[in-house]
Motif scaffolding. Structure first.
Motif, short mmCIF file in Angstrom:
data_model
loop_
_atom_site.label_atom_id
_atom_site.label_comp_id
_atom_site.label_asym_id
_atom_site.label_seq_id
_atom_site.Cartn_x
_atom_site.Cartn_y
_atom_site.Cartn_z
N UNK A 180 0.81 -1.22 0.00
CA UNK A 180 0.00 0.00 0.00
C UNK A 180 0.84 1.27 0.00
N UNK A 181 2.13 1.14 0.26
CA UNK A 181 3.02 2.30 0.20
C UNK A 181 3.25 2.76 -1.23
N UNK A 182 2.92 1.92 -2.21
CA UNK A 182 3.22 2.23 -3.61
C UNK A 182 1.92 2.50 -4.37
N UNK A 183 2.08 3.15 -5.50
CA UNK A 183 0.93 3.43 -6.35
C UNK A 183 0.45 2.14 -7.01
N UNK A 184 -0.74 2.19 -7.57
CA UNK A 184 -1.32 1.00 -8.19
C UNK A 184 -0.46 0.49 -9.34
N UNK A 185 0.09 1.43 -10.13
CA UNK A 185 0.90 1.03 -11.28
C UNK A 185 2.21 0.36 -10.86
N UNK A 186 2.77 0.82 -9.73
CA UNK A 186 4.06 0.28 -9.28
C UNK A 186 3.90 -0.95 -8.39
N UNK A 187 2.67 -1.15 -7.87
CA UNK A 187 2.46 -2.21 -6.89
C UNK A 187 2.74 -3.59 -7.46
#
Length: 343
Positions: A180-187
């Motif tokens: 959850x620390x990352x954006x959806x695209x980077x997750x």
């Protein structure tokens, strides 16, 4: 906004690096939890039970195996160590008797040497005397330090076991919070990198255990063939020395062989040298293959990373080299690193 994120990441990494020496039990608990996670999932999927029950079952099985192994190891080591310590005076008397018998010959040889050779021999003897005194002091201090650290080790063990159970119980939630620390695209990419690194970490531990087990079995067989007493204890000490940085099996076996040459036990001395050569050759042959298959990289990449890591960083490079290859492969597979040459 990007600069702020970079600063936050740098601060978090610096804090993590600073806290690593104080978090060894927690790090070991996390690594162990990752190793036990496949077994936990197997119980959940196969028996259709909740995670709490599955974690409890696996944890109890882990404790039982750990306890049985520790009991066997401790009892065996205590019995053989006490027996070995009772034999130390006998070996010391034998060495001193040998030195005393040959002292007259040495004195005559020493007196017949030219002045230049006398100076060289004297410097070598002084250096050996200083080294022996320093080694004895360090050995004594090490024994005292180990004895003094036992209460702290017990505390670390309790923290490790409690943390292992709690981390195993909350591992999916911890992983989800991390993503959850990352954006959806980077997750998705981060999850792929994390999965590969976790698999590689578990594989590295498995590879080291396999290599240590093979080394122990070969050393134990060799010592039994040579009819060496305390074979179980000595074989265990050999793999412990082999695991430690800078040291290796040769740092224990070779001096032991030299000692036996001096006291006239040529059979044991030659046998120890042969055992050392066999251990070294077999380990160097199987190590790249086992590491490669366990870490998910090719045997050639494992061999090259081991060689270059050793040449650049010494024995610590044997760990850093393959680790860098694993990180590179994980980042490349996730798309963080894209190298294309265009003419």
């Amino acid at each position: 906004m990007r600069l702020k994120n970079v600063i936050i990441i740098i601060v978090l990494l610096a804090a993590a690096i600073f806290l690593i020496p104080y978090s060894i039990p927690l790090i070991l608990a996390l690594v162990t939890a990752l190793v036990l996670e496949p077994a936990i999932k197997l119980f959940i999927n196969h028996f259709k039970i909740k995670r709490l029950l599955s974690v409890t079952i696996v944890f109890i099985l882990f404790l039982a195996g750990f306890g049985i192994f520790t009991y066997w190891l401790t009892t065996t080591l205590v019995v053989q160590t006490i027996d070995f310590l009772t034999m130390v005076p006998k070996y010391a008397v034998k060495v001193f008797s040998l030195i005393e018998n040959d002292l007259y010959k040495v004195e005559r040889l020493y007196a017949s040497l030219p002045p230049e050779a006398l100076s060289t021999v004297q410097n070598a003897l002084d250096g050996f005397k200083d080294y022996a005194g320093s080694f004895a002091t360090k050995l004594t201090n090490g024994i005292i330090a180990v004895a003094a650290a036992i209460p702290q080790l017990l505390l670390y063990l309790i923290i490790y076991l409690v943390a292992l159970f709690l981390i195993s119980l909350d591992l999916p939630r911890l992983f989800a919070n991390f993503l959850n620390l990352f954006t959806t695209s980077a997750r998705e990419k981060v999850e792929l990198v994390f999965t590969q690194l976790s698999r590689a970490t578990v594989g590295f531990i498995r590879a080291q255990l396999i290599l240590s087990f093979i080394t122990y079995v070969l050393a134990l067989i060799g010592l039994l063939i040579l009819d060496v007493k305390y074979a179980v204890l000595i074989a265990l000490f050999i793999i412990l020395v082999d695991i430690l940085p800078i040291l290796g099996t040769g740092s224990f076996i070779v001096p032991w062989a030299i000692y036996n040459f001096i006291v006239g036990d040529d059979f044991l001395a030659i046998g120890l040298i042969i055992m050392f050569v066999v251990l070294t050759v077999i380990r160097r042959i199987i190590e790249p293959k086992i590491l490669g298959s366990s870490l998910g990289i090719s045997a050639l990449a494992a061999l090259i990373s081991l060689y270059l890591g050793f040449q650049l960083l010494g024995f610590i490079g044997l760990i850093v080299g393959p680790a860098l290859v694993i990180i590179y492969e994980a980042l490349r597979s996730a798309g963080f690193i894209k190298i294309k040459i265009d003419f």
